[in-house]
Write a protein that holds these residues in place. Structure first.
Motif: not given
Length: 437
Positions: A193-194, A196, A235
């Motif tokens: 979640e951090e 996204k 990421d």
């Protein structure tokens, strides 16, 4: 215009249900005085007079889930309705990993029951009958009873479990694994979640299986370090657009990164660092009660999960079951004279001004007798209470777990002096280590 089929159905409805006050037919929406009265009668009929559940039939998981529920809802009496779970729910400080799942577990066993005083809005009514209820909107009652603990102590006994409940290592290890794996899933969701990434939905089972495999040789803290590193690596790959079709399967991409990182580190012989549990994330209350209160193991995050051995119904288990018939069941306040007391993992020690007495159950004392020398004192075979063990403590009987819990509650409620003499610590640690082998 209404069809002929509609009128056939309309006639049928007239025969099924008609409100005497407002003449509606089969309406789930009607809240006229008469309908509310009928709904209330139906709720009381369904939710009242549930047969009490015997405390001794509850397994370890039941006890821990119930304790979590009682603490989270700030229950201070077993004789009053407990407010709705939604009143107490705080997303930042969760009680369980999945509130609905665990509340339904307790409710399905009638350990907690729906209060007949719950709001009508908490139920789905069809034709004047309850068809469902909203688990977060109903009020609750605790539906547990016992003859071995005075009712004035029962709430404390249920609300604050301790190590004396631990009688089966398989049950403990199973809960240990479940709680740790779901904590790791929570941490994985938080990291994703951090950055996204897509939310974890159907892939939760895949994560569960992955963390079970990794936990065979890594601690939770090491697995979290893999999660932390792998999410950031994913990421970077997303930023550089080198993740191919995984942009449509983002959770699988994270799982792939975690597995690959673990394998690479293992092949290169690199030891994974222990990452601390992130301070911005609160552990579930269930986790805190299990590790900090029940097991008294605050370092669980740095400890590998114990192996799950297959439970075998063998002669040894039957033997321990047969030992229980000797145990004293009902605690009486007149049984003890307390100068001071302290708790160990193998029982309660009370100094009465003359001797230190050990109160423990038969199975534990039997195990202790296998590695403690005997004195030369003669013991009557018919009353073999382990009084000839060469040990710091005097042993005059054997006691059931409910007796021991009643004693603990009595000691705490009466503010008895808790004191552990420094000279006792070495032998206590030695006995506890021997029992854990």
């Amino acid at each position: 215009m209404p069809s002929k089929e509609y009128f056939k159905r309309f006639d049928a409805q007239i025969n099924i249900f008609k409100c005497e006050k407002c003449d509606h037919f089969e309406s789930n929406e009607c809240m006229c005085e008469n309908c509310r009265k009928n709904y209330r009668l139906e709720i009381k009929k369904i939710c009242s007079n549930k047969e009490k559940i015997d405390l001794n039939t509850l397994v370890l998981e039941d006890r821990i889930l119930l304790a979590t529920f009682l603490q989270y809802c700030h229950v201070d009496s077993l004789h009053k309705d407990i407010g709705t779970f939604n009143e107490f729910y705080d997303d930042e400080f969760p009680a369980f990993f999945d509130e609905t799942k665990y509340l339904e577990k307790l409710a399905s066993k009638n350990i907690i029951t729906i209060s007949p005083n719950s709001d009508i809005d908490a139920f789905v009514m069809e034709e004047g009958l309850i068809s469902a209820y909203y688990i977060g909107k109903v009020k609750w009652n605790v539906n547990v009873s016992t003859e071995t603990i005075d009712t004035k102590y029962l709430l404390e006994f249920l609300k604050y479990p301790n190590y004396s409940l631990v009688t089966d290592s398989h049950d403990v290890n199973f809960m240990w694994r479940e709680i740790v794996i779901y904590e790791l899933i929570r941490l994985c969701k938080r990291e994703m979640e951090e950055f996204k990434f897509n939310k974890i939905n159907d892939e939760e089972d895949e994560l569960y299986d992955l963390f079970v495999r990794l936990s065979e040789w890594l601690s939770p803290a090491q697995i979290y370090s893999l999660i932390w590193f792998s999410v950031r690596r994913a990421d970077n790959q997303r930023t550089n657009n080198t993740w191919g079709n995984y942009k449509f399967h983002q959770v699988e991409f994270i799982i792939k990164n975690i597995e690959e990182t673990a394998i690479q580190r293992h092949q290169k012989g690199k030891i994974l660092n222990n990452y601390e549990y992130p301070y911005k994330t609160n552990k579930t209350l269930l986790t805190k009660i299990f590790f900090e209160q029940l097991l008294q193991k605050p370092d669980w995050f740095d400890t590998r999960i114990p192996s799950l051995e297959e439970r075998k119904i063998n002669k040894k288990i039957i033997f321990y079951e047969n030992l229980k018939h000797k145990e004293k069941v009902n605690f009486n306040e007149d049984d003890v004279n307390v100068g001071y007391y302290y708790l160990t993992k193998f029982g309660i020690v009370i100094y009465d001004g003359n001797v230190k007495k050990l109160f423990s159950n038969e199975e534990t004392l039997y195990k202790i007798s296998k590695f403690i020398d005997k004195t030369d004192d003669i013991v009557d075979k018919d009353d073999e209470f382990y009084s000839n063990l060469d040990i710091l403590f005097y042993i005059e009987g054997v006691y059931s777990l409910s007796y021991l819990m009643g004693m603990i509650i009595f000691l705490e409620q009466n503010n008895c002096c808790y004191y552990l003499p420094e000279e006792d610590e070495k032998e206590i640690l030695w006995i506890e280590e021997k029992l854990s082998m």
